[in-house]
Every structure is written in C-alpha cells, then in structure tokens.
Enzyme design. Structure first.
Site, PDB file in Angstrom:
ATOM      1  CD  GLU A 155      91.439  -1.186 -34.783  1.00  0.00           C
ATOM      2  OE1 GLU A 155      90.472  -0.408 -34.863  1.00  0.00           O
ATOM      3  OE2 GLU A 155      91.601  -1.995 -33.868  1.00  0.00           O
ATOM      4  CG  ASP A 156      95.902  -1.867 -37.667  1.00  0.00           C
ATOM      5  OD1 ASP A 156      95.565  -1.736 -36.475  1.00  0.00           O
ATOM      6  OD2 ASP A 156      95.674  -2.889 -38.334  1.00  0.00           O
TER       7      ASP A 156
END
Ligand code: MN
Length: 477
Positions: A76-77
């Site tokens: 996600e990051d």
C-alpha cells in the site's frame, strides 16, 4: 516504542529458529521498503510494522501472521508490489497482506462507510480469520499513537475502534485487545464521561488496591498450607470503559460494582481449580448466586474459569477468578490462541466456524440494504449476549431480552413452529418472557402445528427468528 530486539525476545519464547529466521527476513524487507518514511508522530515507519508484529507474537499467532504483520503496509505505502511479496515470501503471507490491505481502503463516509467497513470485515473473516486479527494488532498500535493524528481524523478513528473493532475483538473472545482498544478510544470519543469515571473511582481504587494486596497474601498462605502449587495470584483492575458501561447499567452507583478489582488465581490443572475454590469458601463465605462454574459449563465463546464473590475479613466483597494457565490464555487471546494449530478459517478453508460467525457471514451476503444490514449487525454483534441452556445442558447464546420463541427458532424451525408454551427453570412462562443468563428452557410443543402466529413477530428480537417466522408465514399462506 517496541524495537526489533523486543520482538525477537518474544519470539524466542515460543517459536522455532526457522520461524524466527523468516521474521528476520521480513524485517529486513520491510525496513528496506519503508526506508525514509516517517509516521505523523515523527517515528520511523518501520516501528509501526514492528509493533504490529509484536502484538501478534504476544498472542502467539502463527508465524505467517507475525511476518505479515511486519509486511502489512508494504504494498500500500511503498514501491514494492504484491508480486514482490509473493516472490519473496510465498502464497500464504501474500494472501494475508492482500486481505489486510483490502480492509484498509474505504471509499465512503458516514453510514455508508460504516456498512462498507462491516461488510469487508465479515468477508475477510469468512476467508481467513487471521486477516482480522492482523488488522486488530495494526489498529492497536494506531490507537496507541493516535495523539499524532489530525484531530478530526482522530475522533473518526477512535469511534470506528469503539463501534467496530472492539466489539469484533470481543466476539472473537480476544478480551485483552478488546479492553486495550476500548480504553484507548474512550477519552477521545467520550472525553467528559472519561473524566467523570476516572475521578469517581480514584479514591476507591487506592483503598482497594491496598486490601486486595492483603487478600492476596492471605490467599497465598492458605495455598501453602494446603500444599497447592499456584502459578500466579494477582489483582486485576476492571478496564475503564467496561466499568463505565456497567455504571450506566447500575444507575451510576459505584457501590453496586463488586468487581472493580478482582483477584485472579492461575493454577496448573483443573483439579487444583476446584480445590482452591473449596479452600476459598472454607475461609470466606460466598455470596449467594455469585458462584459460577464456567469450567464445567463454558460460555459459548469458550470462556472458562471459576468465579466466586466472597465476604472477606475486611467486611468487603471480593470477586475471585480461578483458572488454569491455558484457560487464561484462551480468555485473553481468544480465537488467536487457535491460529497456530489452524483450528480456524484459513485461506478460504473452513474449520467449523462457530454458529454466530456463520450467521454474520450469511447476513453480509443476503442483506443488501445498508441501513437494514447495520441494524441487523448491531443486534447480533453489539448487544450484550446471554447464554441459556437446553434441558440437556447444551449452551445457546442469544442477545439480551431474547424470548422463548427466539430460543425455539434458534434450535430448529420446526420447534419454533410447534411452540405452544415454554418452561423456564421448570416454571411456566409466557412467550414474551425475557430470558436471563443461566436459564434452562424447555419448549412445549404441539407436533400437529405447522406454522407460526403472525403476532409472534412482535415477540421475538433476533433476526434469525424474525426471518424464519416471515418465511414460514409466506410459505404456508
Ligand atoms: Mn498499518
């Protein structure tokens, strides 16, 4: 702040060298991926990953979950993809991280957001319970560092924690994390009430801590005298948020709270538990109706312990909880305690999910209207649960205020349809009678009856009973 050394120290106690090597590899991978990233608190991002894995290792989750805890925010990051995870760590860890990531992305606001959130949770639960447990471990650290978040976002996260995550943890029997989440969210969601409770109990907590210490010493002496080998005796303070809720139920009267601090005794085996109960009752008189044997008859969520409240030497009533080490772990970590043995739903394969979970999963599939869905879920998940017994001693869990008809339809549709009356603890009761925990219920039947009364819809409170009655009325008319 937890360091990787802290995590390793927990792992050494319960995991193999091979398992620990996998976690070391995940740590290096996650450190590289999150390099240079900071959280709003100013900490390096990797400490969030470590804390999540640490929480999971504390619960003795399986090693795939611990590694997934370290990696849960990577796709996600960071610049690393799901494929990178799959290539480096294989299918299982990839599957878990993907599940956690899907839970995190919510599009809507308000009611729609709430419904979407719940639906995603149940979907994830039906696929792999470990996804929810990783999410809970992640949320726990987010709550611990909530100070660093923007104020309006802070309130939303705290509310979500109180309305969704804590009840879920509760339902999964994970009482330790449930209490932690509640107490972390409490001051943000209800600041005035938080201040009120803290001030209300301050004095009593101080005096009670002192006499619990004395009771503990006396109990220890009795154990030595009777040659009982105990593992642990300690006072446990009731968590603040559940104390607050209990106060609301008891007319805000602190004098009606007996278990502000309880004495907890951990023993080696079940035989010792009963011996100690005997020793305690010989020493102090028990309060009538407050002796509970959850060892012989566990709560539906699996909780086992002996409870008693006794009049002690100081003219005070003290609740005493007696259990084995295993029961204690089960009580604190609930379903998480089964994950290492894969006794739960993993990777889409079902291992006898509990009945309540099956209800919830069905509901998420069948109820498409969001407002209706939330109403139903609130009934099933967030109402206080009571547990009652069939005449054979089987336990049935129902929401508070359930009636004999709810019970009958829970057992079987035919038993509901044929119901012409009910006995509770051998007494005849009316069909709108509110059941209480511990009641033994016998349904009186007329086998010739094939359909319910339309009026019964007003007497039942569970969705299960309502839906069954509605469909029976439709079928037969
Ligand atoms: Mn996270």
């Amino acid at each position: 702040m937890k360091t990787f050394e802290d995590l390793k120290n927990v792992l050494i106690l319960n995991y193999s060298d091979k398992d620990i090597q996998l976690v070391v590899k995940a740590f290096h991978f996650a450190s590289e991926a999150h390099k240079g990233q900071k959280r709003r608190t100013g900490e390096d991002y990797i400490y969030h990953a470590i804390a999540t894995a640490y929480n999971l290792a504390k619960m003795k989750m399986d090693i795939a979950s611990v590694a997934a805890g370290l990696l849960h925010d990577v796709p996600e990051d960071t610049d690393f993809s799901f494929d990178d995870l799959k290539n480096n760590f294989g299918n299982e860890i990839h599957y878990l991280v993907k599940g956690v990531t899907k839970l995190g992305t919510l599009k809507y606001r308000g009611l729609e957001r709430y419904a979407e959130n719940l639906r995603k949770m149940f979907l994830a639960m039906s696929q792999d319970l470990r996804i929810i447990i990783i999410k809970l471990a992640d949320r726990l650290h987010n709550m611990e560092t909530l100070e660093g978040v923007r104020p309006e976002k802070r309130l939303r996260i705290a509310q979500e924690t109180l309305e969704i995550y804590a009840p879920l943890a509760n339902r999964l029997g994970m009482f330790r994390i449930k209490s932690q989440l509640e107490d972390l969210a409490f001051p943000y969601v209800y600041p005035d009430e938080y201040k009120w409770v803290t001030e209300l109990i301050a004095d009593r907590l101080k005096t009670e801590e002192k006499y619990i210490e004395k009771i503990k010493k006396i109990t220890q002496k009795e154990m030595v005298k009777n040659k009982i080998d105990y593992l642990q005796i300690r006072g446990r303070v009731k968590n603040l948020y559940s104390l607050y809720q209990k106060l609301l139920r008891k007319g805000k009267d602190l004098n009606k709270i007996y278990d502000l601090i309880a004495l907890r005794i951990i023993l080696k085996d079940i035989a010792d538990c009963y011996s100690v109960l005997g020793i305690i009752h010989k020493k102090w008189t028990p309060l009538k109706g407050r002796v509970k044997d959850y060892i012989a008859q566990p709560k539906p969520n699996g909780y086992q312990s002996l409870h008693t409240s006794v009049f002690t030497d100081f003219a005070k009533v003290v609740e005493i909880q007696i259990r084995t080490q295993e029961m204690n772990e089960e009580a604190e970590y609930g379903i998480a305690a089964h994950s290492r043995y894969k006794e739960i739903v993993v990777m889409g394969k079902k291992k006898n999910p509990p009945k309540w979970l099956r209800h919830l999963i069905d509901m998420q599939k069948t109820i498409t209207d969001n407002a209706e869905f939330i109403k139903n879920i609130k009934n099933e998940l967030f109402l206080n649960q009571i547990f009652v017994f069939t005449p054979k001693g089987d336990v049935v869990e129902l929401p508070e205020n359930a009636t004999p008809l709810d019970f009958a339809y829970y057992i079987h549709t035919d038993i509901g349809n044929q119901c012409i009356g009910a006995k509770v603890n051998d007494q005849m009761v009316s069909l709108d009678h509110r059941l209480k925990s511990g009641d033994v219920i016998e349904i009186l039947k007329d086998k010739k009856r094939k359909r319910p009364n339309a009026d019964w819809l007003k007497l039942v409170i569970t969705n299960l009973a309502k839906n069954k009655i509605k469909s029976q009325l439709k079928n037969k008319s």
